[in-house]
Design an enzyme around this catalytic site. Structure first.
Site, short mmCIF file in Angstrom:
data_model
loop_
_atom_site.label_atom_id
_atom_site.label_comp_id
_atom_site.label_asym_id
_atom_site.label_seq_id
_atom_site.Cartn_x
_atom_site.Cartn_y
_atom_site.Cartn_z
N ARG A 295 0.83 -1.21 0.00
CA ARG A 295 0.00 0.00 0.00
C ARG A 295 0.85 1.25 0.00
O ARG A 295 0.54 2.23 -0.69
CB ARG A 295 -0.95 -0.03 1.20
CG ARG A 295 -2.10 -0.98 1.01
CD ARG A 295 -2.94 -1.19 2.25
NE ARG A 295 -4.10 -2.02 1.92
CZ ARG A 295 -4.96 -2.50 2.81
NH1 ARG A 295 -4.79 -2.25 4.10
NH2 ARG A 295 -5.97 -3.24 2.42
N TYR A 439 -6.27 -1.17 -6.65
CA TYR A 439 -5.69 -2.40 -6.10
C TYR A 439 -5.00 -2.16 -4.76
O TYR A 439 -4.80 -1.04 -4.33
CB TYR A 439 -4.77 -3.11 -7.09
CG TYR A 439 -3.57 -2.42 -7.68
CD1 TYR A 439 -3.00 -1.27 -7.17
CD2 TYR A 439 -2.96 -3.00 -8.80
CE1 TYR A 439 -1.89 -0.70 -7.74
CE2 TYR A 439 -1.84 -2.44 -9.38
CZ TYR A 439 -1.31 -1.30 -8.85
OH TYR A 439 -0.18 -0.74 -9.43
N GLU A 440 -4.70 -3.28 -4.08
CA GLU A 440 -4.21 -3.29 -2.70
C GLU A 440 -5.22 -2.64 -1.74
O GLU A 440 -4.83 -2.03 -0.75
CB GLU A 440 -2.85 -2.60 -2.59
CG GLU A 440 -1.80 -3.16 -3.52
CD GLU A 440 -1.61 -4.66 -3.41
OE1 GLU A 440 -1.98 -5.24 -2.38
OE2 GLU A 440 -1.13 -5.27 -4.37
N GLY A 441 -6.48 -2.81 -2.05
CA GLY A 441 -7.53 -2.19 -1.24
C GLY A 441 -7.93 -0.87 -1.85
O GLY A 441 -7.11 0.05 -1.93
N GLN A 446 -9.43 2.04 2.14
CA GLN A 446 -8.40 2.70 2.95
C GLN A 446 -9.04 3.69 3.92
O GLN A 446 -8.63 3.80 5.09
CB GLN A 446 -7.41 3.45 2.05
CG GLN A 446 -6.74 2.61 0.98
CD GLN A 446 -6.01 1.42 1.53
OE1 GLN A 446 -5.26 1.51 2.50
NE2 GLN A 446 -6.24 0.26 0.93
#
Length: 596
Positions: A295, A439-441, A446
């Site tokens: 992230r 992506y990555e949340g 977040q």
């Protein structure tokens, strides 16, 4: 396509002037990392990014990756570039020397990652994912696993992936179906399908280490029943040599909006052999070690693309002749004035510049905290740094990718119609940047993580690690007339943030949907407050030097001028964010579902 020049001058300013990078040598294990060692590393990184990676950016986007007869090929030039990258030691920059790494500070790697992402984000995905796998395996793997796999992962001989997403589950990993059945010999048979797997298969290395989330037969339901497994593409013998091909295949390549030279794969695991990493049913702990690293890296991706777009836009605005300046002719010897003299073009360019330089300072601030978290000798210092990193990780990921998307769009706007066509490469930055918000949340996730977990975590200490230095800075300088134009706006924004924090905390206890409705705006408010704090500090540093003999390249004058742009033209949006947060989520909740 516009070229790229690594902004080393500004990187050195952030590291040494703003954050006293010389103090890195006081951390155990970092004693030798003086400017004499760090600067040549950054300069060499700039060379490979400018001369090797950037020239492959547009061709790689045009060609993309290809899957033929079960083999994934990256674009022309990528295997050779990766070999050069690996042989230069760039895969091992921050890795532990015990496994063949160079052990450089994380903050240095933050700058290197920015250069890589600005030059060629698709290429950067391959070593980037490998580093995430390295982090998880180093922290949670057995000694045998680390001895067998880490050296090749560190030196780039092998790469790694993180395999989370499935067709029916993305954010909600509790819906995960991939199974892991004990094979009776200490390993497991992994069966399932994973999608959206970045660098899932390629021709850059002979082996790929997949870190796969799966369920054991006795697993509890939901995320509490997920375990993490190491599943190599090619099995590794007891002696460390490559053996038989594992039952992992690439079923398809995703056809994407951007990062087309990064192979995003559908991976099929058909009773593939794997080994448990960490404890059974505790896979999310190890996966989050990867994801938190990723992230922060994704935030830097947004920063790098914003920098590349800014450089392209400035070069074009200097050369392109269009119309005359509203304040009078600026180039009487030419048929028209250059774009750069027009107020609206200057607005766009300076917005990009303020985003990039402020974002670089923010990324470095968190990078230095990571170095203290893992290397400070004092346990209290390590804990405080860790709390700060926990708070700022979702902010860095979301803010720098949201702003990166805004900045790359501005870059196209500066070019006008020439930005919309592919010839100049500006539209690629938008397409490549768009995934960073997902992506990555996703950035919405977040925001929920920030409000729902990071604010109340550790009895609120995470937030104090940010609030206290900002409050102390404002209090010490509020009466300094020379800094009034910078500290005054910061102080007002900080008050809004404090009030918004109290509001979110209050409603979150009884009305979690209200806090969730405010989460995205709150996250941006916190992020802009952080940028305002850093811009005030940079203005304070550069004001005494601006216009002096020390400022022969006008660097400090430009820094102060950009700080004014941020304070006067970007920071005021926090008033709107504050109003939205305080309005609550009633209008969102009240809208009838059937009316959509």
């Amino acid at each position: 396509m516009a070229g790229y020049k690594a902004p080393l001058r500004d990187m050195r300013y952030v590291l040494y002037d703003l954050f006293d990078g010389a103090s890195l040598t006081t951390l155990p294990g970092y004693e030798e990392f003086t400017a004499d060692l760090i600067d040549p590393v950054l300069e060499e990184a700039a060379k490979i990014c400018e001369d090797v990676l950037q020239p492959l950016n547009r061709p790689g986007d045009e060609e993309g990756c290809v899957l033929e007869n079960g083999v994934v090929r990256t674009p022309k030039g990528f295997p050779e570039a990766y070999r050069t990258f690996r042989e230069g030691g760039w895969t091992s920059i921050t890795c532990d020397p015990a496994h063949g790494g160079q052990g450089l500070p994380q903050v240095v790697n933050t700058f290197i990652e920015e250069m890589i992402c600005a030059a060629n984000l698709s290429f950067g995905m391959y070593p980037g994912l490998s580093h995430g796998a390295y982090v998880a395996l180093k922290q949670f793997g057995t000694e045998d696993q680390k001895a067998r796999y880490l050296p090749a992962l560190v030196d780039g001989t092998w790469t790694g992936t993180m395999c989370l997403t499935e067709p029916q589950c993305g954010t909600d990993l509790g819906l995960l179906r991939t199974k892991a059945v004990p094979d009776g010999e200490g390993g497991y048979k992994i069966t399932g399908t994973k999608i959206f797997i970045s660098a899932g298969d390629h021709d850059l290395t002979e082996n790929i280490l997949h870190l796969v989330l799966a369920r054991l037969p006795d697993a509890p339901k939901g995320i509490k029943g997920i375990s993490l497994f190491l599943v190599p593409k090619v099995l590794v013998t007891e002696e460390g040599a490559l053996g038989d091909r594992n039952a992992v295949t690439c079923g398809a390549l995703e056809h994407k909006m951007g990062i087309k030279a990064s192979s995003t794969c559908v991976l099929n695991f058909d009773e593939a052999t794997g080994w448990l990493i960490g404890e059974p049913h505790k896979g999310m702990r190890a996966m989050f070690a990867m994801m938190n690293t990723a992230r922060l890296g994704v935030g830097v991706q947004g920063l790098g693309l914003a920098e590349a777009s800014y450089q392209g836009a400035v070069a074009y605005a200097r050369d392109r002749l269009q119309g005359r300046s509203p304040s009078g002719v600026k180039a009487p010897d030419k048929p028209a004035d250059p774009l750069i003299v027009h107020p609206d073009v200057r607005r766009m360019l300076l917005t990009q510049r303020a985003i990039v330089e402020g974002g670089r300072a923010l990324a470095a601030w968190v990078g230095l905290a990571l170095d203290r978290q893992h290397h400070a000798g004092d346990p209290a210092t390590r804990a405080e740094a860790g709390e700060f990193v926990a708070l700022m990780t979702p902010v860095v990921k979301a803010l720098l990718t949201d702003l990166g998307s805004e900045a790359t769009n501005l870059g196209v706007q500066v070019f006008g119609g020439h930005g919309y066509i592919r010839e100049h490469g500006m539209e690629q930055y938008i397409r490549d940047c768009r995934i960073t918000q997902i992506y990555e949340g996703t950035n919405g996730i977040q925001a929920l993580d920030l409000v729902g977990r990071k604010l109340p975590e550790n009895a609120g200490r995470n937030l104090r690690r940010f609030f206290h230095p900002v409050a102390d800075y404002i209090e010490a300088r509020l009466d300094d007339d020379t800094l009034a134009e910078f500290v005054g706006p910061l102080a007002k924004t900080f008050v809004r943030l404090q009030q918004a924090t109290a509001q979110v905390a209050r409603v979150g206890m009884t009305k979690p949907a209200e806090a969730a409705a405010a989460a995205t705006d709150y996250q941006r408010l916190l992020g802009f407050t952080a940028l305002a704090y850093l811009w005030a500090r940079m203005a304070e540093l550069s004001l005494p030097k601006a216009g002096t003999a020390e400022d022969n390249d006008a660097f400090h004058s430009a820094k102060v001028a950009t700080a004014r742009v941020f304070m006067e033209r970007l920071l005021p949006q926090t008033s709107g964010l504050f109003a939205t947060i305080m309005a609550g989520g009633r209008s969102l909740e009240a809208f009838p579902d059937a009316a959509f």
